[in-house]
Each structure stands twice: as structure tokens, then as C-alpha cells.
Design an enzyme around this catalytic site. Structure first.
Site, PDB file in Angstrom:
ATOM      1  N   VAL A   1       0.866  -1.190   0.000  1.00 16.04           N
ATOM      2  CA  VAL A   1       0.000   0.000   0.000  1.00 16.04           C
ATOM      3  C   VAL A   1       0.892   1.226   0.000  1.00 16.04           C
ATOM      4  O   VAL A   1       1.585   1.501   0.995  1.00 16.04           O
ATOM      5  CB  VAL A   1      -0.926   0.005   1.236  1.00 16.04           C
TER       6      VAL A   1
ATOM      7  N   HIS B   1       8.660  10.713  -3.173  1.00 21.71           N
ATOM      8  CA  HIS B   1       9.022   9.347  -2.760  1.00 21.71           C
ATOM      9  C   HIS B   1       8.033   8.327  -3.350  1.00 21.71           C
ATOM     10  O   HIS B   1       8.404   7.300  -3.894  1.00 21.71           O
ATOM     11  CB  HIS B   1       8.978   9.302  -1.233  1.00 21.71           C
TER      12      HIS B   1
ATOM     13  N   PHE C   1      -0.041  -8.201  -9.317  1.00 23.88           N
ATOM     14  CA  PHE C   1       0.294  -6.854  -8.835  1.00 23.88           C
ATOM     15  C   PHE C   1      -0.762  -6.410  -7.823  1.00 23.88           C
ATOM     16  O   PHE C   1      -1.842  -5.947  -8.196  1.00 23.88           O
ATOM     17  CB  PHE C   1       0.331  -5.883 -10.026  1.00 23.88           C
TER      18      PHE C   1
HETATM   19  O1  LIG Z   1       4.938   0.188   1.388  1.00 21.75           O
HETATM   20  C1  LIG Z   1       5.207   1.381   1.543  1.00 21.75           C
HETATM   21  N1  LIG Z   1       6.496   1.760   1.762  1.00 21.75           N
HETATM   22  C2  LIG Z   1       6.812   3.072   1.932  1.00 21.75           C
HETATM   23  N2  LIG Z   1       8.100   3.391   2.165  1.00 21.75           N
HETATM   24  C3  LIG Z   1       9.098   2.418   2.592  1.00 21.75           C
HETATM   25  C4  LIG Z   1       9.766   1.746   1.392  1.00 21.75           C
HETATM   26  O2  LIG Z   1       8.872   0.860   0.736  1.00 21.75           O
HETATM   27  C5  LIG Z   1      10.974   0.929   1.866  1.00 21.75           C
HETATM   28  O3  LIG Z   1      10.541  -0.089   2.756  1.00 21.75           O
HETATM   29  C6  LIG Z   1      12.019   1.797   2.549  1.00 21.75           C
HETATM   30  O4  LIG Z   1      12.339   2.887   1.699  1.00 21.75           O
HETATM   31  C7  LIG Z   1      13.290   1.024   2.886  1.00 21.75           C
HETATM   32  O5  LIG Z   1      13.827   0.443   1.715  1.00 21.75           O
HETATM   33  C8  LIG Z   1       5.810   4.059   1.847  1.00 21.75           C
HETATM   34  N3  LIG Z   1       6.104   5.445   1.972  1.00 21.75           N
HETATM   35  O6  LIG Z   1       7.276   5.850   2.115  1.00 21.75           O
HETATM   36  O7  LIG Z   1       5.152   6.306   1.958  1.00 21.75           O
HETATM   37  C9  LIG Z   1       4.456   3.641   1.625  1.00 21.75           C
HETATM   38  O8  LIG Z   1       3.488   4.453   1.544  1.00 21.75           O
HETATM   39  N4  LIG Z   1       4.209   2.317   1.479  1.00 21.75           N
END
Ligand SMILES: O=c1[nH]c(NC[C@H](O)[C@H](O)[C@H](O)CO)c([N+](=O)[O-])c(=O)[nH]1
Length: 190
Positions: free
Chosen positions: A116, A124, A149
Site C-alpha cells: 500500500v 518518494h 500486482f
Molecule cells: O509500502 C510502503 N512503503 C513506503 N516506504 C518504505 C519503502 O517501501 C521501503 O521499505 C524503505 O524505503 C526502505 O527500503 C511508503 N512510503 O514511504 O510512503 C508507503 O506508503 N508504502
């Protein structure tokens, strides 16, 4: 106003299928119903509980590598079942969380990747969404195992809740992903 959007699922018998589910742990209140919806449909199509492996990873960014390692571990497990090398080290060092169940003794017929992504104030969201979708597509084409997906890319919490069917109005998209996994898993063996 009702939308024309939405899948036209087919009914397939999943009794002999082995399905992996890899899910991110970010936004768990939405992830949990999505995974539950997908699993419920797998079971409704006859997939055995013992042939469903659920593993998690920190966030959606890790989904492609988690899916690839789940596939690789099941391949090693499968070859060890056929007298190949042990899968112990690979499974131990995989991105799976410690509570993950051991993959069944054969490769998977389909893998569902659940995440999600909710848009924040920065770019980001865009970078992760693009990378994850490209990555999951690459895993399925490289391995020949369908990767469903199951990543919500939404702009608000409300959109996420609605697509997990927890707002009382929306539809649980996890159910669609479960049906897609059964269909693609059956067709992979035809
Ligand atoms: O699954 C998600 N990961 C998110 N970030 C973490 C990313 O997927 C990695 O786990 C992290 O960057 C470490 O590699 C999200 N945001 O940053 O908003 C998000 O909304 N959903």
C-alpha cells in the site's frame, strides 16, 4: 455512479496450486484486510491452506526482491526434495520474517505481491511506485511464475481504506488478486 472499471474474474479450480503471498508491513491496517481477502478467495477456489505461504517484508520497495527470493527458495526446496542442495541457508537468509511458514516442497504456481503506497508530500511515492511495478513485472517475466500486482497506489488514506473494503462502501481488491492468482496459476500449468 457505478463504474465500468473492475475485473471480469473467471472461476478456476485451485486444488493443486501452490501460492505465495509476499506483503509489505507499511500501512498494516490496510495490508491486513487485503491479504485476508486474497487468502479467502484462494481457499474458496480450493487451494489448500498448506499450499499457501505468506511472508512479509518492510515496505513495498522490498516486494520485488522478496518475491524473487520466495521463488528462488521454493526452487531450491523443490530441488532438495528431488535430492538437490539444502534450502536451509537460503530460507534462513531470505527476506522472510521469522514467522513465515516453510514453502511447500515445490515451486509456486503464482505469487501475489501486496503493498500500500500512499502519496505524501514528496516524490518518494512516485519513485517507489514506478520501481516496484517494473520490478514485479521483471520477476514474473524472468521466472515464468505469474506475480499478481497487489500494490495500491493511492493519494489518500480514504482511497486505501475503500480499496481494502474496510470503509463499508468499497470493495476489497485483495479478493480480485486471489482470483487472478488462481486463474494464472491454473493457466501456467495448462
Ligand atoms: O509500502 C510502503 N512503503 C513506503 N516506504 C518504505 C519503502 O517501501 C521501503 O521499505 C524503505 O524505503 C526502505 O527500503 C511508503 N512510503 O514511504 O510512503 C508507503 O506508503 N508504502
Amino acid at each position: 455512479m457505478s463504474s465500468l472499471k473492475g475485473p471480469t474474474p473467471q472461476q478456476h479450480a485451485g486444488a493443486g496450486l501452490r501460492i505465495g503471498i509476499v506483503h509489505a508491513r507499511w500501512n498494516a491496517t490496510v495490508i491486513e484486510p487485503l491479504v485476508a481477502g486474497a487468502k479467502a478467495k484462494l481457499l474458496a477456489c480450493g487451494v489448500k491452506e498448506s499450499n499457501i505461504v505468506v511472508q512479509s517484508c518492510p515496505g513495498s520497495w522490498e516486494l520485488p526482491i522478496a518475491a524473487q527470493r520466495l521463488y528462488a527458495a521454493s526452487q531450491v526446496q523443490s530441488s532438495s526434495a528431488a535430492g538437490g542442495s539444502s534450502a536451509g541457508d537460503l530460507l534462513a537468509s531470505s527476506t522472510a520474517d521469522l514467522s513465515a511458514t516453510t514453502p511447500p516442497p515445490a515451486a509456486f504456481d503464482a505469487i501475489i505481491a501486496v503493498g500500500v503506497l500512499i502519496k505524501g508530500e514528496t516524490m518518494h511515492f512516485e519513485y517507489i511506485a514506478d520501481a516496484v511495478s517494473q520490478g514485479l513485472m521483471r520477476v514474473q517475466l524472468d521466472t515464468g511464475v505469474p506475480v499478481i500486482f497487489g500494490v495500491l497506489t493511492v493519494l489518500t488514506d480514504e482511497q486505501a481504506l475503500s480499496r481494502a473494503g474496510v470503509d463499508g462502501k468499497g470493495h476489497n481488491h485483495g479478493e480480485d488478486w486471489g482470483l487472478a492468482a488462481v486463474e494464472m496459476g491454473v493457466k501456467r500449468n495448462e
